[in-house]
Design a protein around this motif. Structure first.
Motif, PDB file in Angstrom:
ATOM      1  N   CYS A  31      -9.474   4.290   0.862  1.00  0.00           N
ATOM      2  CA  CYS A  31      -9.521   2.858   0.522  1.00  0.00           C
ATOM      3  C   CYS A  31     -10.446   2.207   1.541  1.00  0.00           C
ATOM      4  O   CYS A  31     -10.107   2.105   2.726  1.00  0.00           O
ATOM      5  N   CYS A  88       0.686   2.987  -3.178  1.00  0.00           N
ATOM      6  CA  CYS A  88      -0.673   3.372  -3.584  1.00  0.00           C
ATOM      7  C   CYS A  88      -1.046   4.721  -2.955  1.00  0.00           C
ATOM      8  O   CYS A  88      -0.642   5.036  -1.838  1.00  0.00           O
ATOM      9  N   ARG A 148      -3.994   5.576  -2.032  1.00  0.00           N
ATOM     10  CA  ARG A 148      -5.138   5.462  -1.128  1.00  0.00           C
ATOM     11  C   ARG A 148      -4.717   5.342   0.339  1.00  0.00           C
ATOM     12  O   ARG A 148      -3.660   4.798   0.649  1.00  0.00           O
ATOM     13  N   ALA A 152      -9.660  -3.849   1.622  1.00  0.00           N
ATOM     14  CA  ALA A 152      -8.475  -4.389   0.947  1.00  0.00           C
ATOM     15  C   ALA A 152      -8.831  -4.844  -0.467  1.00  0.00           C
ATOM     16  O   ALA A 152      -9.829  -5.535  -0.677  1.00  0.00           O
ATOM     17  N   CYS A 153      -7.995  -4.461  -1.429  1.00  0.00           N
ATOM     18  CA  CYS A 153      -8.238  -4.847  -2.830  1.00  0.00           C
ATOM     19  C   CYS A 153      -7.712  -6.265  -3.071  1.00  0.00           C
ATOM     20  O   CYS A 153      -6.967  -6.829  -2.252  1.00  0.00           O
ATOM     21  N   CYS A 206       0.816  -1.221   0.000  1.00  0.00           N
ATOM     22  CA  CYS A 206       0.000   0.000   0.000  1.00  0.00           C
ATOM     23  C   CYS A 206       0.849   1.270   0.000  1.00  0.00           C
ATOM     24  O   CYS A 206       0.334   2.350  -0.295  1.00  0.00           O
TER      25      CYS A 206
HETATM   26 FE1  SF4 Z   1      -4.225   0.590  -2.474  1.00  0.00          FE
HETATM   27 FE2  SF4 Z   1      -6.139  -0.155  -0.799  1.00  0.00          FE
HETATM   28 FE3  SF4 Z   1      -5.104  -1.960  -2.472  1.00  0.00          FE
HETATM   29 FE4  SF4 Z   1      -3.651  -1.023  -0.436  1.00  0.00          FE
HETATM   30  S1  SF4 Z   1      -5.518  -2.248  -0.271  1.00  0.00           S
HETATM   31  S2  SF4 Z   1      -2.975  -1.285  -2.566  1.00  0.00           S
HETATM   32  S3  SF4 Z   1      -4.357   1.084  -0.279  1.00  0.00           S
HETATM   33  S4  SF4 Z   1      -6.281  -0.121  -3.047  1.00  0.00           S
END
Ligand code: SF4
Length: 457
Positions: free
Chosen positions: A433, A408, A410, A436-437, A405
Motif C-alpha cells: 500500500c 485489508c 495491503r 493512504a486510500c 487497515c
Molecule cells: Fe488498505 Fe492501504 Fe486503504 Fe489501509 S490505507 S485500507 S492498507 S488500501
C-alpha cells in the motif's frame, strides 16, 4: 497504443454508484477506438492515484464522467492525477507529460458539443410517433448543472436548429412538483430529457415523473413524457469516443508502457504455473485459467457459480457474501462460491477487476521503484470536507489505520511497515500500500468529527 481513462466518483458505501461508468466503459471497449478503456474512481478502486500506473500505454486520455464543471473536475481529479492544474478545464483539455506518459485531461463529457445530438436523440426516441415541431423539449438538470453553462449551451444549439417547437431548461429544485414549470411552455406535448448520467441521483430520490408532478403522462393539462437520462443513451459512447479521439489528433501515439508490460509478463509466467494472489487462487487448466476464492479450492465446479466474463466476475466481487459494498478490493472479505474461467488473453483484465493495481504495485515494489507517500503529504493534499484530516495527530491516524487497515491485505509502506516479499515472490497475502486510500482518509475525518475540538488540536 492509446489508453482511455473514464473517471467516476464511485462510493464508499453504495456499489451501484459506479454502474453508469462501468456501462459506458464497456460500450467504449466494444467500439475498439482505444487500445484499452480503464475505469477509475475517487472513492473506489482503481483509484485516481493508481490511474496512470494501471494504464498500459504511454498515451493516456482522461475523460471525467461528469456532466458539469465543479469541484471534482476542477480540483480533485487534476490534483489526484498530479496534473498541476486547478480550475475550469478548457474545451481542448490540458496536456502534461507525467512519468513518461503523455496525459490529456479533458473537460466533463457534459461539455462535449456532440452531446446536443444525443439529447435530441433521447427526445425523439421517447416520442417516436410525434412531429417534433409540435413538441416542447425540456432539458432537466440538477442545480449543479448551472456550473459551466453546458446545459444552457446545448439548449441554445438545439433551439437554433429549430427541430422542436420550443426548448426550455429546467433545474431540479425542491418543490418542483408544485412549481408552475409548465406555465412557460406553449406546446401541448412536452418531452423532458434528464441531463443526468444515470436514472437516480440517489437511491432515496423519487422517480423524476413524481418530482415533476406527472401522473399517467399528464401534468398541468399537457401530455408530458420523461425520456431516459442522456447518460444512458446508446449513442453516448460513440460520441464520447469520437470527441476523445479528436483530442488526440496531435500526431502522437503512445507505446506500451515498459514497467506495466514487465509486471504483467511476470504475473502471467507465474499464473501458468499456478498462483495464489491475496485471497484468490489461479489454476491453469489446459489453455484456460480457473480463478476462485482460495477457500473454495478443490470444491467441485458444479457447486460454484461459474463466470466467463470479466464483467460477471467484477460485479460478483464488488460485494461481500452479505451483499455489502467492497470499495477497497483488498479488504479480506472476498466473496466465496464462485469460479471464473478465462483464456490467457482475458486473464489480466480479470485480475485487474479482482485486485486493481496490485500487479503493477507489487512489481514496482520488488524493483524498489514504488514510491510511498507518507501520511502528512497525503493529508496536506486534501481539500474541501477532507481538509480537516490535516489536523489529525499521528496517534489518531494510527488508531484509525489499525482499525481500518487490519481488514485489508495491503501492508502500509506509507507508515514504514516493511514488506520484503509480495505475492510475486511467493507470499500470497503480501500486497503493498503506497499511500493512504480515500476510504482511510474518510475514516480519519469521521474519527475527528467524533472528537471534541480540543482533542484534535
Ligand atoms: Fe488498505 Fe492501504 Fe486503504 Fe489501509 S490505507 S485500507 S492498507 S488500501
Amino acid at each position: 497504443m492509446r489508453s482511455l481513462v473514464l473517471v467516476g466518483h464511485g462510493s464508499h458505501v453504495n456499489s451501484r454508484a459506479a454502474r453508469s461508468v462501468y456501462r459506458v466503459a464497456e460500450e467504449l471497449r466494444q467500439l475498439g477506438s482505444f487500445s484499452e478503456v480503464i475505469e477509475c474512481f475517487w472513492k473506489e478502486e482503481p483509484s485516481l492515484r493508481q490511474a496512470l500506473r494501471v494504464t498500459g500505454s504511454t498515451d493516456v486520455t482522461v475523460v471525467p464522467f461528469f456532466l458539469s464543471d465543479g469541484y471534482f473536475t476542477d480540483t480533485v481529479i487534476p490534483r489526484e492525477l498530479g496534473l498541476g492544474h486547478q480550475g475550469p478545464v478548457p474545451p481542448e483539455g490540458i496536456a502534461r507529460v507525467l512519468g513518461g506518459k503523455t496525459v490529456r485531461y479533458l473537460p466533463p463529457y457534459g461539455s462535449f458539443p456532440g452531446l446536443s445530438d444525443v439529447l435530441v436523440a433521447c427526445a425523439r426516441e421517447a416520442l417516436p410517433e410525434a412531429n417534433a415541431e409540435d413538441v416542447a423539449l425540456v432539458l432537466l438538470g440538477h442545480p449543479s448543472a448551472r456550473r459551466g453553462g453546458h446545459l444552457e449551451r446545448h439548449a441554445q444549439v438545439i433551439r437554433e436548429a429549430r427541430q422542436f417547437a420550443e426548448v426550455q431548461v429546467l433545474y431540479l429544485e425542491d418543490h418542483l412538483a408544485h412549481a408552475p414549470w409548465l406555465d412557460v411552455i406553449q406546446a401541448e406535448q412536452v418531452v423532458v430529457v434528464p441531463f443526468f448520467s444515470d436514472h437516480a441521483l440517489s437511491e432515496a430520490a423519487p422517480p423524476l415523473s413524481v418530482s415533476l408532478g406527472v401522473q399517467d403522462g399528464q401534468a398541468g393539462g399537457k401530455s408530458v413524457t420523461v425520456a431516459p437520462p442522456v447518460g444512458t443513451h446508446p449513442g453516448l459512447a460513440r460520441m464520447l469516443a469520437g470527441h476523445a479521439l479528436n483530442a488526440t489528433q496531435d500526431g502522437f501515439s503512445g507505446d506500451a508502457d515498459r514497467v506495466h508490460l514487465a509486471a504483467w509478463t511476470e504475473l502471467m509466467q507465474l499464473a501458468r504455473r499456478g498462483l495464489r494472489l491475496g485471497e484468490a487462487v489461479i489454476t491453469p487448466q489446459g489453455t484456460l485459467f480457473d480463478l476462485r476464492n482460495a477457500l473454495d479450492e478443490g470444491r467441485p465446479s458444479a457447486e460454484l457459480t461459474t463466470f466467463v466474463t470479466v464483467e460477471g466476475l467484477r460485479d460478483t466481487i464488488r460485494v461481500d457474501d452479505s451483499g455489502a459494498h467492497r470499495p477497497v478490493r483488498t479488504f479480506r472479505n472476498l466473496p466465496r462460491h464462485w469460479r471464473a474461467v478465462f483464456s490467457e488473453d482475458d486473464l489480466p483484465a480479470a485480475i485487474h477487476a479482482l485486485y486493481p493495481a496490485t500487479v503493477e504495485e507489487a512489481y514496482s515494489c520488488g524493483c524498489h521503484s514504488l514510491r510511498s507517500t507518507p501520511w502528512p503529504t497525503t493529508a496536506r493534499r486534501q481539500t474541501g470536507i477532507y481538509a480537516r484530516v490535516q489536523k489529525a495527530a499521528p496517534a489518531q491516524v494510527e488508531e484509525v489505520a489499525r482499525r481500518v487497515c487490519s481488514r485489508c491485505l495491503r501492508t502500509r509502506l506509507w507508515a514504514s511497515q516493511p514488506l520484503p516479499h509480495t505475492f510475486l515472490t511467493g507470499v500470497p497475502g503480501a500486497v503493498p500500500c503506497a499511500e493512504a486510500c480515500t476510504y482511510l482518509i474518510a475514516a480519519v475525518r469521521e474519527h475527528l468529527a467524533e472528537r471534541p475540538a480540543e482533542e484534535n488540536s
